[in-house]
Design a protein around this motif. Structure first.
Motif, PDB file in Angstrom:
ATOM      1  N   GLN A  14      12.964  15.388  -5.317  1.00  0.00           N
ATOM      2  CA  GLN A  14      11.780  15.501  -6.164  1.00  0.00           C
ATOM      3  C   GLN A  14      11.807  14.501  -7.319  1.00  0.00           C
ATOM      4  O   GLN A  14      10.783  13.920  -7.668  1.00  0.00           O
TER       5      GLN A  14
ATOM      6  N   SER B 101       6.909  15.765 -12.678  1.00  0.00           N
ATOM      7  CA  SER B 101       6.801  15.593 -11.229  1.00  0.00           C
ATOM      8  C   SER B 101       6.228  16.844 -10.569  1.00  0.00           C
ATOM      9  O   SER B 101       6.688  17.956 -10.816  1.00  0.00           O
TER      10      SER B 101
ATOM     11  N   ASP C 166       5.725  19.050  -7.379  1.00  0.00           N
ATOM     12  CA  ASP C 166       6.364  19.208  -6.065  1.00  0.00           C
ATOM     13  C   ASP C 166       5.380  19.733  -5.020  1.00  0.00           C
ATOM     14  O   ASP C 166       5.743  19.946  -3.881  1.00  0.00           O
TER      15      ASP C 166
ATOM     16  N   ILE D 106       7.790  18.734  -1.409  1.00  0.00           N
ATOM     17  CA  ILE D 106       9.069  19.367  -1.764  1.00  0.00           C
ATOM     18  C   ILE D 106       8.930  20.892  -1.860  1.00  0.00           C
ATOM     19  O   ILE D 106       9.820  21.624  -1.433  1.00  0.00           O
TER      20      ILE D 106
END
Lengths: 743, 267
Positions: free
Chosen positions: A234, A271, A273, A285
């Motif tokens: 990730q 980030s 996922d 992810i």
């Protein structure tokens, strides 16, 4: 008894401490880039044809035989290409460790272990991939990011599942069916079938995740530790550590960067996922984590280990991978990441010259790009010898606003510095590194180049810099100020008095931090001497800005330059050339699709090499092929040499027509030049395409390994078959212009 | 003296430190080519039918070439050619009109002064030509002379000779109506002519030594200067007659022809 236990514990502790010192201590002063060693494995010696023939025996005679055949031939061609690209490390510290983990993972399945070949590849990308034939490649960039050995085992287990389940060939066959509309997987519209290709790939990945976990459970590795593996993926776009970047890294007592260059607050790491993965080959992810989350809880977790092979070895391997990543970032022209990665490691190894060179080279390249680029950029070579130019690939710093985390400050700082400021910082950093390592040739050359840039590109001379610090000057009376700044021979007059007043005012209001950057360095006679030498050697003519010219005016200038350079570049008078293995690709257009004829390509590649040899002999040009054809198990030196040159060439091509920027492999190539007695490297190739008629594109490129300069670049396009006589005439013509005695 | 110039030229080009690669350093090609010239109405030099009706045939031009690469894509070409073909005798129906009372030489008589040929028709008059050609071969984009596809422009000077059987002619006596055997002309005439040619061809190099050349040539030979027979000067008229015949034959034969040649890389 107690004493004995204590003594033993102390001994173990001492040994562990000693061992950890051995691991980390060896990087205190330098780091030597990874090299392959030992004997070359058998698989590296086979041709793509030989590799394919083994596999073709196993595919049977079903309806999909032709498709399978195509897959086998193409995948083996690319496999062989990768194996011999020089990117694959053999018998190195990283590969040996990764193989030990593979041994541990498959210790209950020796038959499968025999089929699996694991190698580490020199790539900074956080990734791993597998070929159905059993080859698994783990990138150095991935090793640099992993947290523990169990995560590595999981990555391996995932890739082993791809091999066992033959996911690559299945994907290939399914894609064909989806293209034709004969697949049961998706029968809808063209768009739907196209999306289904990604879905099929994602199904394979999910299967590899699940099956990989099953395999891990069969080993002694910690299952809990695996959750972090998804974090690694990730956040793979971030550097391998998050360390606050301090501007003091570039500062000294006198060179003080204003706070305006220092980003107060960096962007948060955000980030996501759960991104849209509909057109991705891998599930996002969150889905991947979710698919195995429930299985990550096992009853026997307490008896499982994060490390089975060795924690020390894992950390050593990760450290090497991080050192290696710095160099790989540089090859990819990812200069800021290179600087930041080196910065992280320099916190631990402050005197490591390898890391300092990474920073110095990166700063140099950014400085050059800011100052307007290459001194060789505007050479237009004569049309007989050179009819082509590398494409222009200027470097620009990525937008800092798109960067997350601590490294954002480096982007911000370097983006906001102007050419003069950056050149000053780069020179200051590089020269100081050189003074600490006076025998380092690269740092010395870099310093000289930066001195030259100061004068040639930025018009900064010694008298643009103060010899005393701002504080010292402000403390002085005006008369001394003038002496300190300008000249002691100024006579007292009405004008000198005015000047004194002006100087004092200027010091008070001076905002240009670079003025005081060299106060310390100017005390060094060598610094002054080299700077003066660069100023005296001011040779570069100011380039005409061609952007505002009309086509005719520009053409006139280009023609004049071509005429001037004709004699210099038409006949090069070279005695010896190193040749890289030539490129050859034979393509047929069938039904609008280009189909590579891999076997023919491989055979003609050999033939092209023979033609080169024949022409070189005829021209009495000393010819040294650094190829990987016909190697034996003992040809590791050749393999490594090929690897060095391929790295060099990759970076050189990344630079496009800008040869002023320093090539990463300078240290290795200097040794190579000494060993082979030539600084010239040639690479040529042919792309032959047959549709209704045949077309050939031939290219020949000659580099100066010392400077990176393109000495000759020739391309030929002919509407013709790739007949031997035709190719011979092309090759001979190229080499004739290179050789000493053309006729 | 011209030979001295030629030798000097050859010496100069062979020792000059040129930047033109040629093929493996060799820029001069010496070779032989055979031009196949389609003659739809015949005749060939030796293969005439026993009448003036000839079947279609091929005539040959033998050609000796010397070519030299001037730069990467251009060669200067010098060649000497020899062509041999036939000109059929006309079986002119002289006298038919006279006996029918409608005497008309001009429409019925191909030969001047009311002559007709009475020799062996199957053995036609011989037309031979020694040609000298100077041309430029321009190789296609990307190719390096002498290998690859080329276009060639050349100017051909033709020195033609016609030999015919002048002893087997007879002419009709206008008074008696009878036929009298006699000579017509000298039996041999020489003509000069010029031709421009364009060739598309390809050269291959075999074994780094042998040059194989093949292609198609289009040549224009002026044939418009057809003289009208005066009908008064027998010798002059037969010379003009064969000049016309010779030019027509050259025009037709050179118009489209293909060639195959073989040569070697000299230096």
């Amino acid at each position: 008894m107690n004493k004995s236990i204590f003594r033993k514990s102390a001994m173990v502790g001492m040994i562990a401490l000693l061992f950890s010192n051995v691991i980390y201590g060896q990087y205190d002063s330098d780091y030597i880039p990874l090299k392959s060693s030992g004997d070359l494995p058998e698989e590296f010696l086979k041709t793509a044809r030989a590799l394919s023939q083994e596999d073709l025996k196993t595919i049977g005679y079903g309806t999909d035989r032709i498709a399978k055949e195509q897959f086998i031939i193409s995948s083996n061609y690319y496999l062989r290409d990768l194996l011999l690209s020089g990117d694959v490390l053999i018998n190195d510290a990283l590969g040996n460790y990764v193989n030990k983990v593979a041994d541990e993972l498959l210790k209950n399945d020796p038959e499968l272990r025999k089929q699996i070949h694991v190698y580490v590849t020199k790539s900074p990308d956080v990734n791993a991939h597998a070929f159905d034939k059993g080859f698994i490649f783990i990138n150095a960039g991935l090793l640099a990011q992993l947290e523990n050995e169990a995560q590595l085992a999981y990555v391996l287990s995932h890739e082993i599942t791809h091999v066992v389940k033959k996911h690559s060939v299945n994907q290939y066959l399914e894609n064909i069916k989806l293209d034709r509309g004969t697949s049961n997987y998706e029968t809808g519209s063209y768009e739907a079938r196209n999306i289904a290709k990604y879905r099929f790939s994602k199904d394979n990945e999910s299967e590899a995740d699940v099956e990989g976990l099953v395999r891990i459970k069969g080993s002694g590795y910690s299952i809990k530790a695996l959750n972090g593996a998804f974090d690694v993926l990730q956040y793979s776009y971030l550097p391998f550590e998050l360390v606050e970047f301090k501007k003091s890294f570039f500062e000294d007592e006198f060179l003080i960067l204003p706070d305006t260059f220092y980003l107060k607050k960096t962007s948060e790491i955000k980030s996501n996922d759960d991104y849209d993965d509909s057109k991705s080959t891998h599930p996002n992810i969150r889905k991947r984590r979710g698919a195995v989350e429930a299985d990550l809880i096992v009853a026997d977790e307490s008896s499982r280990k994060k490390y089975i092979v060795s924690e020390e070895e894992f950390k050593k391997v990760r450290e090497i991978a991080r050192f290696e990543s710095c160099r790989l970032y540089l090859i990819d022209r990812d200069y800021i990441n290179a600087i930041y990665a080196a910065y992280i490691l320099l916190e631990k190894y402050p005197e490591n010259v390898y890391l300092k060179k990474i920073v110095a080279k990166s700063l140099y390249n950014i400085a050059i790009s800011k100052s307007g680029g290459s001194r060789y950029k505007s050479k237009y070579l004569s049309s007989d010898a050179n009819n082509a130019r590398l494409s222009s690939k200027s470097y620009s710093i990525p937008d800092f606003e798109k960067i997350e985390g601590a490294s954002q400050r480096v982007y911000y700082l370097l983006d906001n510095l102007d050419s003069k400021e950056l050149n000053t910082i780069a020179l200051s950093y590089t020269y100081k590194a050189y003074k600490k390592n006076p025998n380092d040739l690269v740092l010395s050359i870099l310093s000289d180049s930066l001195f030259s840039e100061m004068v040639n590109s930025n018009q900064l001379y010694l008298n643009d810099f103060a010899k005393s610090s701002k504080a010292q000057l402000l403390a002085m009376d005006t008369a001394k100020v003038v002496v300190a700044i300008v000249d002691s021979t100024i006579e007292e007059s009405k004008y000198s008095k005015i000047k004194k007043q002006q100087q004092k005012f200027e010091i008070q209001t001076e905002e240009n931090f670079t003025k005081y950057a060299f106060v310390g360095l100017l005390q060094d006679p060598e610094f002054v001497k080299r700077y003066t030498k660069a100023a005296r050697g001011l040779t570069r003519k100011e380039e005409v800005k061609k952007d505002n010219l009309t086509y005719k005016e520009r053409k006139k200038i280009e023609d004049q330059l071509a005429k001037q350079n004709k004699d210099k570049y038409t006949l090069l008078g070279v005695e010896k050339v190193l040749f890289l293995e030539p490129f050859y690709m034979n393509v047929k257009t069938i039904g609008g699709n280009n189909v590579v004829n891999y076997f023919v390509s491989e055979e003609k590649q050999v033939k092209l090499g023979e033609i080169q040899k024949k022409c070189a002999d005829k021209l009495k040009l000393q010819y040294e092929m650094i190829g990987t054809k016909n190697m034996t198990t003992s040809d590791m030196d050749r393999y490594n040499l090929n690897s060095i040159l391929n790295d060099w060439l990759t970076e050189r091509f990344n630079h496009g027509d800008n040869s002023d920027e320093l090539i990463v492999g300078t240290d290795e190539t200097n040794k190579l030049i000494e060993k082979y007695g030539t600084k010239f490297l040639a690479w040529s190739g042919i792309y032959n395409e047959k549709s209704r008629s045949s077309h050939n594109t031939y290219f020949f490129i000659l580099f100066n390994l010392e400077t990176g300069e393109v000495m000759k670049y020739e391309t030929r396009y002919t509407k013709s078959k790739d007949n031997t006589d035709l190719i011979t005439s092309f090759v001979y013509n190229s080499l004739m212009h290179v050789s000493k005695n053309p006729k | 003296m011209r030979l001295v110039y030629l030798l000097f030229f050859l010496l100069a080009v062979s020792v000059s430190n040129a930047q033109i690669a040629g093929y493996m350093g060799k820029r001069c090609v010496i070779g032989y080519s055979n031009y196949f010239m389609f003659a739809p109405k015949g005749p060939g030099p030796m293969s005439a039918e026993p009448s003036n009706e000839f079947s279609a045939t091929f005539n040959n031009a033998h050609c000796l070439n010397i070519e030299y690469a001037l730069n990467q894509r251009k060669m200067i070409c010098f060649s000497g050619q020899y062509i041999r073909t036939g000109i059929a005798y006309d079986d002119g129906k002289v006298g038919d009109g006279f006996f029918a009372g409608t005497f008309n030489y001009e429409t019925e008589t191909p030969y001047p002064n009311n002559n007709r040929y009475v020799g062996i028709y199957s053995k036609p008059a011989l037309l031979s030509s020694i040609n000298v050609a100077l041309g430029i071969k321009s190789f296609g984009n990307g190719f390096i002379a002498p290998a690859g596809r080329y276009n060639k422009f050349e100017v051909i000077l033709m020195f033609e000779t016609v030999k015919y059987d002048n002893k087997n002619f007879e002419h009709q006596d206008p008074n008696s109506g009878g036929f009298v055997t006699g000579n017509l002309g000298t039996g041999e005439y020489a003509y000069n002519n010029v031709s421009v040619a364009y060739t598309v061809g390809k050269q291959r190099i075999l074994g780094d030594k042998i040059v194989l050349d093949y292609g198609l040539r289009f040549a224009y030979t002026p044939a418009a200067n057809i003289v009208t027979l005066a009908g008064f000067d027998t010798v002059k008229d037969i010379e003009d007659y064969y000049r016309r015949e010779s030019r027509m034959r050259m025009f037709r034969q050179q118009l489209i022809n293909f060639h195959v040649g073989i040569g070697f890389l000299a230096f």
